[in-house]
Scaffold this active site. Structure first.
Site, PDB file in Angstrom:
ATOM      1  CG  HIS A 223      -5.154  -1.713  -1.045  1.00  0.00           C
ATOM      2  ND1 HIS A 223      -5.472  -0.655  -0.232  1.00  0.00           N
ATOM      3  CD2 HIS A 223      -6.134  -2.634  -0.841  1.00  0.00           C
ATOM      4  CE1 HIS A 223      -6.599  -0.932   0.430  1.00  0.00           C
ATOM      5  NE2 HIS A 223      -7.012  -2.120   0.084  1.00  0.00           N
TER       6      HIS A 223
ATOM      7  CG  ASP B  83      -3.140   1.795  -1.913  1.00  0.00           C
ATOM      8  OD1 ASP B  83      -4.267   1.548  -2.368  1.00  0.00           O
ATOM      9  OD2 ASP B  83      -2.748   1.400  -0.795  1.00  0.00           O
TER      10      ASP B  83
ATOM     11  CG  HIS C 264      -1.657  -1.086   1.620  1.00  0.00           C
ATOM     12  ND1 HIS C 264      -3.008  -1.077   1.449  1.00  0.00           N
ATOM     13  CD2 HIS C 264      -1.352  -2.318   2.138  1.00  0.00           C
ATOM     14  CE1 HIS C 264      -3.522  -2.239   1.849  1.00  0.00           C
ATOM     15  NE2 HIS C 264      -2.535  -3.013   2.261  1.00  0.00           N
ATOM     16  CE1 TYR C 265      -2.063   6.263  -2.028  1.00  0.00           C
ATOM     17  CE2 TYR C 265      -0.734   5.879  -3.978  1.00  0.00           C
ATOM     18  CZ  TYR C 265      -1.898   6.355  -3.380  1.00  0.00           C
ATOM     19  OH  TYR C 265      -2.871   6.914  -4.153  1.00  0.00           O
ATOM     20  CB  THR C 266       0.665   6.242   4.261  1.00  0.00           C
ATOM     21  OG1 THR C 266       1.591   7.128   3.616  1.00  0.00           O
ATOM     22  CG2 THR C 266       1.434   5.175   5.017  1.00  0.00           C
TER      23      THR C 266
ATOM     24  CD  GLU D 144      -1.000   1.420   4.526  1.00  0.00           C
ATOM     25  OE1 GLU D 144      -0.558   2.264   3.711  1.00  0.00           O
ATOM     26  OE2 GLU D 144      -2.182   1.068   4.579  1.00  0.00           O
TER      27      GLU D 144
HETATM   28 ZN   LIG Z   1      -4.053   0.610   0.590  1.00  0.00          ZN
END
Ligand SMILES: [Zn+2]
Length: 287
Positions: free
Chosen positions: A169, A179, A62-64, A127
């Site tokens: 994600h 993301d 993911h990215y935050t 993340e």
């Molecule tokens: Zn995510």
């Protein structure tokens, strides 16, 4: 030992900012990190048990998607937010663990891959600190990518995660999520054995399938995407969901153009990926 530190602490640089510890996290029980790449443990309040003892065999990146790291850590660790991840990888390469791998973190939400819908039970969530598409979407620093790669390699070894089950994600929730996005350098992770990747086919002019297309070609495309793992019914109609799944596929595997239109390059890249999957992966995906 202060919370947020561990015997594995690698924070030897005075230039590093101290990590923000959410107030509620101070009440949480700390734990020994699962990976030697972890520099800090900040226990999250948000986790549960994996369903029916399911062991994780997937990694979801993911990215935050938040303007700053402090907000992201608070969000992922504070009670009541109902979100968490096993790991957070900072831009400077530091790795924070928030949930023990044995536990079920709450990172994927409504998702699906290869017919499985409880992605939180079968995966480890990572993340990656990046502001994301809504906040300018900066490049991922190479130090951060090196840290993500090292962390994933260790998890893959310890948990027997197959290469093709390191996903974004957006792969498992294509209608909701972008993301880690098209700037995420999947090719460089693949150079270190992390993630399934083939060189994307060149973009050329030619026939395309797009929103509104109907017929057997659309059905074949949907079946091929589902065989790879995407949650997409074979309706023969190029609807909104098909477009979103094609865009998710492009974000991951053909990032030079993300438009949700199935062009020749998208087809060729998808079929190269399918033909280079291990046989057992196809068998699982076709169930
Ligand atoms: Zn995510």
């Amino acid at each position: 030992m202060p919370l947020g530190s561990s015997p594995f602490n690698g924070s030897d640089s005075k230039r590093q900012r101290p990590l923000p510890i959410p107030r509620t996290s101070a009440d949480m029980t700390t734990f020994t990190p699962d990976s030697s790449t972890v520099s800090d443990v900040i226990p999250s309040a948000n986790y549960g048990d994996r369903s029916k003892g399911r062991l994780p065999d997937m990694i979801v990146l993911h990215y935050t998607g938040m303007p700053d790291v402090e907000g992201a850590i608070t969000q992922l660790c504070s009670a009541g937010t109902d979100v968490s991840a096993h790991y957070i990888v900072l831009e400077d390469g530091r790795i924070v663990q928030c949930v023990p791998e044995a536990r079920r973190a709450w990172h994927a939400g409504v998702s699906s891959w290869s017919g499985e819908e409880d992605i939180n039970s079968c995966s480890i969530g990572i993340e990656i600190v990046n502001r994301g598409h809504d906040w300018g979407y900066p490049d991922f620093p190479s130090r951060q990518i090196a840290a993500v790669t090292a962390l994933c390699r260790g998890i893959m070894l310890r948990r027997n995660v197959p290469t093709h089950r390191v996903l974004g994600h957006s792969d498992v929730a294509p209608a909701r999520k972008k993301d880690p996005g098209e700037k995420f350098p999947w090719h460089s992770l693949a150079n270190s054995g992390v993630g399934h990747w083939v060189q994307p086919a060149a973009i050329v002019r030619g026939e395309t399938l797009k929103l509104g297309s109907i017929g057997d070609d659309v059905r074949d495309l949907q079946l091929a995407l589902a065989r790879y793992g995407y949650g997409l019914p074979a309706t023969g109609k190029y609807d909104g969901l098909t477009m979103e799944v094609v865009a998710a596929f492009q974000r991951h595997f053909r990032p030079a153009r993300v438009d949700g239109i199935a062009d020749r390059s998208t087809f060729t890249t998808l079929h190269s990926l399918l033909s280079s999957l291990p046989a057992e992966a196809i068998a699982v995906a076709a169930k």
